[in-house]
Design an enzyme around this catalytic site. Sequence first.
Site, mmCIF file in Angstrom:
data_model
loop_
_atom_site.group_PDB
_atom_site.id
_atom_site.type_symbol
_atom_site.label_atom_id
_atom_site.label_comp_id
_atom_site.label_asym_id
_atom_site.label_seq_id
_atom_site.Cartn_x
_atom_site.Cartn_y
_atom_site.Cartn_z
ATOM 1 N N LYS A 40 -10.491 -1.960 -1.838
ATOM 2 C CA LYS A 40 -10.475 -2.181 -0.449
ATOM 3 C C LYS A 40 -11.956 -1.904 -0.473
ATOM 4 C CE LYS A 40 -6.112 -1.025 -0.844
ATOM 5 N NZ LYS A 40 -4.513 -0.567 -0.362
ATOM 6 N N SER A 87 -2.105 -0.098 -4.257
ATOM 7 C CA SER A 87 -3.127 1.670 -4.113
ATOM 8 C C SER A 87 -4.359 2.215 -4.105
ATOM 9 C CB SER A 87 -1.595 2.654 -3.482
ATOM 10 O OG SER A 87 -2.287 4.132 -3.300
ATOM 11 N N ALA A 88 -4.897 2.151 -3.292
ATOM 12 C CA ALA A 88 -6.611 2.963 -4.454
ATOM 13 C C ALA A 88 -6.137 4.240 -5.052
ATOM 14 C CB ALA A 88 -7.379 2.367 -3.280
ATOM 15 N N THR A 109 1.159 10.421 3.640
ATOM 16 C CA THR A 109 0.325 11.056 3.196
ATOM 17 C C THR A 109 -1.178 10.935 3.474
ATOM 18 O OG1 THR A 109 0.896 8.785 1.580
ATOM 19 C CG2 THR A 109 1.279 11.504 1.303
ATOM 20 N N ASP A 115 1.396 -1.508 -0.031
ATOM 21 C CA ASP A 115 0.456 0.148 -0.149
ATOM 22 C C ASP A 115 0.974 1.241 0.322
ATOM 23 O OD1 ASP A 115 -2.459 1.447 0.475
ATOM 24 O OD2 ASP A 115 -1.768 2.218 2.763
ATOM 25 N N LEU A 116 0.169 2.711 0.016
ATOM 26 C CA LEU A 116 1.368 3.764 0.024
ATOM 27 C C LEU A 116 0.696 4.762 0.833
ATOM 28 C CD1 LEU A 116 3.014 5.396 -1.247
ATOM 29 C CD2 LEU A 116 1.333 6.430 -2.635
ATOM 30 N N ASP A 117 -0.304 5.232 1.494
ATOM 31 C CA ASP A 117 -0.185 6.115 1.594
ATOM 32 C C ASP A 117 -0.720 5.633 3.557
ATOM 33 O OD1 ASP A 117 -1.321 8.381 -0.132
ATOM 34 O OD2 ASP A 117 -2.996 7.020 -0.401
ATOM 35 N N GLU A 147 -0.320 -2.874 4.890
ATOM 36 C CA GLU A 147 -0.821 -1.664 4.881
ATOM 37 C C GLU A 147 -1.539 -1.482 6.058
ATOM 38 O OE1 GLU A 147 -4.104 -0.642 4.548
ATOM 39 O OE2 GLU A 147 -3.762 -1.755 2.117
ATOM 40 N N ASP A 148 -1.567 -0.223 6.053
ATOM 41 C CA ASP A 148 -2.187 0.761 7.300
ATOM 42 C C ASP A 148 -3.367 0.891 7.384
ATOM 43 O OD1 ASP A 148 -2.858 2.168 5.129
ATOM 44 O OD2 ASP A 148 -2.494 3.824 6.527
ATOM 45 N N LYS A 162 -9.768 5.399 5.718
ATOM 46 C CA LYS A 162 -8.527 4.831 4.892
ATOM 47 C C LYS A 162 -8.341 3.497 3.992
ATOM 48 C CE LYS A 162 -5.789 6.075 9.361
ATOM 49 N NZ LYS A 162 -5.288 5.381 10.565
HETATM 50 C C1 BG6 Z 1 -6.338 5.510 -0.795
HETATM 51 C C2 BG6 Z 1 -6.184 6.642 0.561
HETATM 52 O O1 BG6 Z 1 -4.384 5.023 -0.748
HETATM 53 O O2 BG6 Z 1 -5.969 6.111 -1.869
HETATM 54 C C3 BG6 Z 1 -7.207 7.318 0.402
HETATM 55 O O3 BG6 Z 1 -5.300 5.517 2.102
HETATM 56 C C4 BG6 Z 1 -7.307 7.429 -0.480
HETATM 57 O O4 BG6 Z 1 -7.783 7.944 1.523
HETATM 58 C C5 BG6 Z 1 -7.310 6.466 -1.908
HETATM 59 O O5 BG6 Z 1 -9.010 8.291 -0.626
HETATM 60 C C6 BG6 Z 1 -7.744 6.878 -3.120
HETATM 61 O O6 BG6 Z 1 -7.508 8.094 -3.506
HETATM 62 P P1 BG6 Z 1 -7.242 8.789 -4.847
HETATM 63 O O7 BG6 Z 1 -5.747 10.052 -4.914
HETATM 64 O O8 BG6 Z 1 -7.731 8.400 -5.673
HETATM 65 O O9 BG6 Z 1 -8.301 10.456 -4.176
HETATM 66 MG MG MG Z 2 -3.068 2.812 3.705
#
Ligand code: BG6
Ligand code: MG
Length: 219
Positions: A146, A115-116, A16, A8-10, A170-171, A44
């Site tokens: 997710k 990452s989403a 972030t 996962d990224l954020d 993952e967080d 999240k």
């Molecule tokens: C996830 C984050 O990685 O991406 C979420 O944890 C976020 O908080 C989701 O809503 C979608 O991100 P984005 O940048 O496409 O709006």
């Molecule tokens: Mg995350």
Amino acid sequence: DLKGFIFDLDGVIAGTAQYHGQAWHQLADELGVTWTEELANGLKGVSRMDSLEMILKAGGKENDYTDEQKVAYATKKNDNYLSLIKQLTPADVFPGIKEFLDDLLANGYQISLASASKNAPTILEHLQLASYFTKVVDPATLKEGKPDPEIYTRGAEILGLDPANCAGVEDAAAGVASINGAGETSIGIGTRSELAEADVLFGDTNELTLANIKAQMDK
Ligand code: BG6
Ligand code: MG
């Protein structure tokens, strides 16, 4: 045996997740929806439009807006988020992450990103980590976000690996559920109360090492 790691990224690679939270909090205030820790944690890992739906639902406002208005609000949140991440530099990579990635590659493990976030490629550039992640699941191609397993299933697929040979990092509770549903080993970064279902758990990214993972898996 583990052969691949899906990240996962954020909130795992950099802080972030906090900026996503800040931007959603601001929108919730504007919509008149009470911001709670429970709502913040539930968001999240959740995709942009699903996050907006969760916020509206928390405020009992899920039927108050047209699809067009919803897209406008989500775009506003994203513009706000983009202004918060503009200043990201390699110094914002969480402690121990770069060392872990180097160690994984040196030991022949494969890595991919699940990452989403549609902003993930931009963030990786800012953090100067794009060269590590040549395999990235494009969230725009997913049917489900997710906690559905789809994104982590795809994370293994693009590595050409069996999910049983992959671990996800993952967080978020939604992310851990996605990893577990895909039949992979879940590594959580956070607290046991928030990430109850994680197979392996660390309080902090600087504990994320192959030796520490092995120690918890052998228990
Ligand atoms: C996830 C984050 O990685 O991406 C979420 O944890 C976020 O908080 C989701 O809503 C979608 O991100 P984005 O940048 O496409 O709006
Ligand atoms: Mg995350």
